[in-house]
Scaffold this active site. Sequence first.
Site, PDB file in Angstrom:
ATOM      1  N   ASP A 283      -8.866   2.498   0.473  1.00 36.92           N
ATOM      2  CA  ASP A 283      -9.026   1.717   1.714  1.00 36.92           C
ATOM      3  C   ASP A 283      -8.143   2.320   2.803  1.00 36.92           C
ATOM      4  O   ASP A 283      -7.145   1.740   3.199  1.00 36.92           O
ATOM      5  CB  ASP A 283      -8.652   0.243   1.450  1.00 36.92           C
ATOM      6  CG  ASP A 283      -8.892  -0.633   2.674  1.00 36.92           C
ATOM      7  OD1 ASP A 283      -9.749  -0.275   3.514  1.00 36.92           O
ATOM      8  OD2 ASP A 283      -8.218  -1.670   2.803  1.00 36.92           O
TER       9      ASP A 283
ATOM     10  N   ARG B 150     -11.178  -8.101  -2.028  1.00 40.67           N
ATOM     11  CA  ARG B 150     -10.042  -8.248  -2.950  1.00 40.67           C
ATOM     12  C   ARG B 150     -10.410  -9.196  -4.094  1.00 40.67           C
ATOM     13  O   ARG B 150     -10.041  -8.981  -5.242  1.00 40.67           O
ATOM     14  CB  ARG B 150      -8.814  -8.746  -2.185  1.00 40.67           C
ATOM     15  CG  ARG B 150      -8.192  -7.664  -1.299  1.00 40.67           C
ATOM     16  CD  ARG B 150      -6.856  -8.104  -0.721  1.00 40.67           C
ATOM     17  NE  ARG B 150      -7.003  -9.074   0.338  1.00 40.67           N
ATOM     18  CZ  ARG B 150      -6.925  -8.792   1.635  1.00 40.67           C
ATOM     19  NH1 ARG B 150      -6.707  -7.548   2.037  1.00 40.67           N
ATOM     20  NH2 ARG B 150      -7.070  -9.724   2.543  1.00 40.67           N
TER      21      ARG B 150
ATOM     22  N   PHE C 130      -3.652   3.496  -0.437  1.00 39.21           N
ATOM     23  CA  PHE C 130      -3.453   2.883   0.886  1.00 39.21           C
ATOM     24  C   PHE C 130      -3.269   1.363   0.695  1.00 39.21           C
ATOM     25  O   PHE C 130      -4.004   0.562   1.257  1.00 39.21           O
ATOM     26  CB  PHE C 130      -4.639   3.166   1.821  1.00 39.21           C
ATOM     27  CG  PHE C 130      -5.045   4.610   1.897  1.00 39.21           C
ATOM     28  CD1 PHE C 130      -4.375   5.478   2.756  1.00 39.21           C
ATOM     29  CD2 PHE C 130      -6.078   5.113   1.117  1.00 39.21           C
ATOM     30  CE1 PHE C 130      -4.754   6.820   2.846  1.00 39.21           C
ATOM     31  CE2 PHE C 130      -6.452   6.456   1.190  1.00 39.21           C
ATOM     32  CZ  PHE C 130      -5.788   7.312   2.060  1.00 39.21           C
TER      33      PHE C 130
ATOM     34  N   CYS D 171     -13.163   1.952   7.663  1.00 36.97           N
ATOM     35  CA  CYS D 171     -13.107   0.941   8.737  1.00 36.97           C
ATOM     36  C   CYS D 171     -13.210   1.620  10.092  1.00 36.97           C
ATOM     37  O   CYS D 171     -12.781   1.086  11.100  1.00 36.97           O
ATOM     38  CB  CYS D 171     -11.829   0.104   8.623  1.00 36.97           C
ATOM     39  SG  CYS D 171     -10.326   1.063   8.791  1.00 36.97           S
TER      40      CYS D 171
ATOM     41  N   ASP E  48       1.232   3.983  -0.944  1.00 40.38           N
ATOM     42  CA  ASP E  48       1.191   3.909   0.518  1.00 40.38           C
ATOM     43  C   ASP E  48       2.296   4.818   1.052  1.00 40.38           C
ATOM     44  O   ASP E  48       3.305   5.036   0.388  1.00 40.38           O
ATOM     45  CB  ASP E  48       1.397   2.471   1.017  1.00 40.38           C
ATOM     46  CG  ASP E  48       0.810   2.252   2.406  1.00 40.38           C
ATOM     47  OD1 ASP E  48      -0.300   1.689   2.520  1.00 40.38           O
ATOM     48  OD2 ASP E  48       1.452   2.676   3.398  1.00 40.38           O
ATOM     49  N   SER E  49       2.082   5.326   2.256  1.00 37.57           N
ATOM     50  CA  SER E  49       3.099   6.198   2.846  1.00 37.57           C
ATOM     51  C   SER E  49       4.144   5.408   3.618  1.00 37.57           C
ATOM     52  O   SER E  49       5.124   5.970   4.084  1.00 37.57           O
ATOM     53  CB  SER E  49       2.426   7.223   3.765  1.00 37.57           C
ATOM     54  OG  SER E  49       1.660   6.556   4.739  1.00 37.57           O
TER      55      SER E  49
HETATM   56  N1  SAH Z   1      -5.949  -2.207   1.592  1.00 41.51           N
HETATM   57  C1  SAH Z   1      -4.980  -2.824   2.469  1.00 41.51           C
HETATM   58  C2  SAH Z   1      -5.067  -2.297   3.897  1.00 41.51           C
HETATM   59  C3  SAH Z   1      -4.904  -0.794   4.038  1.00 41.51           C
HETATM   60  S1  SAH Z   1      -4.409  -0.310   5.630  1.00 41.51           S
HETATM   61  C4  SAH Z   1      -5.118  -4.353   2.390  1.00 41.51           C
HETATM   62  O1  SAH Z   1      -6.081  -4.842   1.809  1.00 41.51           O
HETATM   63  O2  SAH Z   1      -4.256  -5.040   2.911  1.00 41.51           O
HETATM   64  C5  SAH Z   1      -4.105   1.387   5.476  1.00 41.51           C
HETATM   65  C6  SAH Z   1      -2.754   1.752   4.870  1.00 41.51           C
HETATM   66  O3  SAH Z   1      -2.749   3.161   4.695  1.00 41.51           O
HETATM   67  C7  SAH Z   1      -1.520   1.444   5.693  1.00 41.51           C
HETATM   68  O4  SAH Z   1      -0.662   0.631   4.951  1.00 41.51           O
HETATM   69  C8  SAH Z   1      -0.860   2.816   5.969  1.00 41.51           C
HETATM   70  O5  SAH Z   1       0.559   2.754   5.874  1.00 41.51           O
HETATM   71  C9  SAH Z   1      -1.427   3.642   4.861  1.00 41.51           C
HETATM   72  N2  SAH Z   1      -1.536   5.097   5.092  1.00 41.51           N
HETATM   73  C10 SAH Z   1      -2.004   5.742   6.179  1.00 41.51           C
HETATM   74  N3  SAH Z   1      -2.086   7.064   5.957  1.00 41.51           N
HETATM   75  C11 SAH Z   1      -1.656   7.275   4.677  1.00 41.51           C
HETATM   76  C12 SAH Z   1      -1.523   8.424   3.849  1.00 41.51           C
HETATM   77  N4  SAH Z   1      -1.884   9.634   4.284  1.00 41.51           N
HETATM   78  N5  SAH Z   1      -1.063   8.262   2.599  1.00 41.51           N
HETATM   79  C13 SAH Z   1      -0.720   7.026   2.145  1.00 41.51           C
HETATM   80  N6  SAH Z   1      -0.845   5.896   2.872  1.00 41.51           N
HETATM   81  C14 SAH Z   1      -1.303   6.019   4.125  1.00 41.51           C
END
Ligand code: SAH
Length: 396
Positions: free
Chosen positions: A300, A211, A227, A340, A249-250
């Site tokens: 991510d 970040r 995400f 991850c 995000d979803s």
């Molecule tokens: N980059 C973030 C962590 C990401 S975790 C950080 O630094 O804090 C992964 C995220 O993806 C979660 O919040 C989850 O809600 C979201 N997610 C999972 N599948 C998804 C999809 N198909 N579309 C959008 N978001 C999604």
Amino acid sequence: MAQLILMPDKERSALKRHPWLFAGSVGRLVGRARAGDTVEVLADDGRPLGRAAYSPQSQIRARFWTFDAAETVDDAFFKRRIATAVARRAALPELAGQEGLRLVHAESDGLPGVIADRYGDTVVVQLTSAGADKWRSAIVAGLVKATGCDRVYERSDSDVRGLEGLAPTTGWIHGTAPSVPLSIGENGVRLGVDIAGGHKTGFYLDQRENRRLLAELAGEKEVLNCFCYTGGFSLQALAGGAASVLSIDSSGPALAQARANLALNPHLPGVRAEWLEADVFQALRDFRKEGRQFDLIVLDPPKFAPSAAHADRASRAYKDINLLGCRLLRPGGLLMTYSCSGGIGLELFQKIVAGAALDAGRDARIVRRLAGSADHPVALNFPEGEYLKGLLVQVD
Ligand code: SAH
């Protein structure tokens, strides 16, 4: 103490100090041991190999606490191991003063099944193996002693506990809830952390360094953060002077926390941020149809492949988003892309991203390899600990 005798010629991984003993390498148990009990591990020829926690229900039948066959596993053992883990972080200047910090990173800190994250004066502990579960009170006492924190919350609700035959356990196990909502400062940005309802122990501390890198790269750029969870990358992009940051995000609750996090940072230009509750796969396709373009895209996603068994399906999902990401970048744009998934190695991940760029018809080069922050170290005897891998790719 019961003895766990390995099958003939199955001591090699233990001699290399790999902490896991799989069911297939275990010959027999001499004596009685219940889940989580400490057993003495011996090679077939009687050579002592160390002491381990027994997990009768799991394919990982035992996890070594120590490779010193004479070391006693007791309260003092956990106090020592935890103090050492905390001292390791304190010795790294880049981690000094971090309010959000992983204190114990399981196998890589010699404590299989034990994760402990610190958020200000609160420690959140996650116990994922039968052995760790058994030593709960010693672990909590060790954390309190090593940190001086007087609040410990347990978030032992990870799915992997099921493989060990353990039920989910959550709640305060030391001290009481703080009177104000928890938040941490990270590289100049304040972030609220929901330790009871958030992912993992509440936050993705492993991406802290990445970040920070994003803040360095984001100046004047139109950024797309896919995400976004609670907006960690988004806020760093704003802090770094991005022209605009669109975050997807979803999860509604994650986005609500992301908006609240932005509000905690009045110094950031909030008007440049836009939040979209959508499926990333769909949203990227829609952007493509609309002809939208970005200068910098962060991908991510969640763990698509928890184990190697899911690698095929996961590979397609990674390929899909990386392909779409490449297509949405302006010439010279940057793709910051992660996996991850323990089941996808670095080499495979690089191949997937290469295939994505190729199919997008874009020449691209890796300008940086990315990994987890220094408080998520990878023990050399435990390469499985390297779950987070990323690439910064510049696309022509
Ligand atoms: N980059 C973030 C962590 C990401 S975790 C950080 O630094 O804090 C992964 C995220 O993806 C979660 O919040 C989850 O809600 C979201 N997610 C999972 N599948 C998804 C999809 N198909 N579309 C959008 N978001 C999604």
